[in-house]
Design a protein around this motif. Structure first.
Motif: not given
Ligand SMILES: [Fe+2]
Ligand SMILES: [Fe+2]
Length: 392
Positions: A78, A80, A145, A164
């Motif tokens: 991910h 993020e 996400h 996530d």
């Molecule tokens: Fe996230």
């Protein structure tokens, strides 16, 4: 700080964010963790990373097992920054190490960190890499996400590194969900789903279907506790949440009030539900955080929202909640707008529109309820009786 052994040669090496209380508006009363995982095989592999201010903690945990400069492979599930902002620091130590992620991951990491010369390797769903005794298989999970999310699966130990998905914001010295009361961990997973994953439920449905054939003995998410005994419960819960299941015996009465008239109405409304055998939960926006109310929305069939009229509109607390609710897009709910007013009474049509309109929350709506000034006992009783007629 030490690594935590999950299986022979598989270690948790993440960071614990004990002080985190706000995750862009989501109240994280219990803090959180950013989970990274180290696999010692012929090629030493690190899955995911941590928030930048916990980088040293991650590094010390890795160092308790191996020299971090010996890491051969990075997998980034991910983009993020709670899972990647430690990466630029690690890349100073490992400038030539390959990073395995999907096309959106590569695009996102480049956009975040503008890396010069990082050795990206693009993966797609179904791709595997061999790290020695083990293969690691990838499944992209777009919008669970962000567009770049992916799962990494280790068939050798039947571990799903889910990032996530299946996470919870809990800081604790325990690592495994079965070391804490399971209901508490599931409740935090529910809050996490409500406030982070809910808008992407359609994508979660697809991911649950795609992941169903995997044999899983451990789910290792990127936040909070790791699932072993509770795997059945968390997957079952995700199925309910992803399909917007709601309990027809649960109602929420969410409101704010100026001079307690709207509050009186709220109790009369709750009484109607109770009279029909539906549990009603009172949620005053002065005392309940919107992210906690979202947890309640996860399984309540009825969502009643009340506001008096203020300045020809609704109270700002109620507006903030409804805006948040709309963004998180729960479906399959029945709404009710109510409020007291002095002269204009604009709050009620505004609430009706925000809850009911197709381009807003899009809930099926009961008839709105309004009263002028202070509702007396007879008015309150009538509110209860009239509403009872509408509750099936
Ligand atoms: Fe996230
Ligand atoms: Fe995250």
């Amino acid at each position: 700080m030490k690594a935590y052994k999950l299986r022979d040669n598989i270690w948790w090496v993440g960071g614990i964010d004990w002080d985190l209380r706000n995750f862009h508006g989501y109240l994280t009363q219990r803090g959180s963790t950013y989970n990274a995982y180290l696999i010692i095989d012929e090629k030493i592999t690190l899955i995911d990373n941590v928030k930048y201010y916990l980088y040293e903690e991650m590094l010390s945990r890795i160092s308790s097992v191996i020299d971090p400069s010996k890491i051969d492979i990075l997998i980034q599930n991910h983009v993020e920054m709670d899972h990647s902002s430690g990466l630029p620091m690690l890349m100073k130590l490992l400038p030539n190490v390959p990073i395995y992620t999907n096309a959106n991951g590569i695009k996102g990491l480049k956009a975040h960190f503008g890396p010069e010369g990082w050795d990206f390797h693009e993966i797609k769903t179904g791709d595997s890499i061999n790290i020695g005794k083990r293969d690691l298989t990838f499944m992209t999970t777009p919008m669970v996400h962000w567009p770049d999310n992916q799962f990494t699966y280790c068939p050798h130990e039947k571990i799903l590194f889910s990032n996530d998905a299946f996470g919870q914001h809990i800081a604790s010295s325990e690592r495994m969900a079965n070391e804490l009361p399971l209901n508490m961990v599931l409740e935090e997973a529910k809050k996490y789903y409500a406030n982070i994953v809910l808008p992407y439920s359609k994508q979660v449905q697809k991911v649950l279907e795609a992941a169903a054939p995997l044999e899983i003995e451990m789910i290792a998410p990127s936040h909070g506790l790791i699932w072993t005994d509770g795997i059945g419960q968390i997957i079952d819960a995700y199925k309910h949440w992803a399909y917007y299941d709601a309990d027809p015996q649960k109602a929420l009465v969410i409101y704010d009030t100026m001079w307690k008239s709207t509050q009186k109405m709220a109790f009369a409304i709750a009484q109607a539900f109770e009279n029909k055998g539906v549990r009603a939960k009172m949620l005053n926006l002065q005392t309940n955080h919107i992210s906690d109310i979202m947890t309640e929305v996860m399984d309540a069939k009825y969502v009643c929202v009340g506001s008096p009229t203020l300045n020809s509109s609704i109270l700002p607390t109620v507006a903030a909640f409804l805006y948040y609710l709309k963004g998180l897009s729960p479906k399959n709910r029945i709404g009710l707008a109510f409020g007291s007013y002095g002269w204009g009474g604009q709050s009620i049509p505004i609430l009706q529109q925000l809850l009911g309109d197709k381009d807003q929350c899009g809930f099926e709506m009961l008839d709105p309820i309004k009263t002028q000034y202070i509702p007396d006992r007879a008015t309150l009783d009538k509110i209860t009786q009239d509403l009872e007629q509408q509750i099936t």
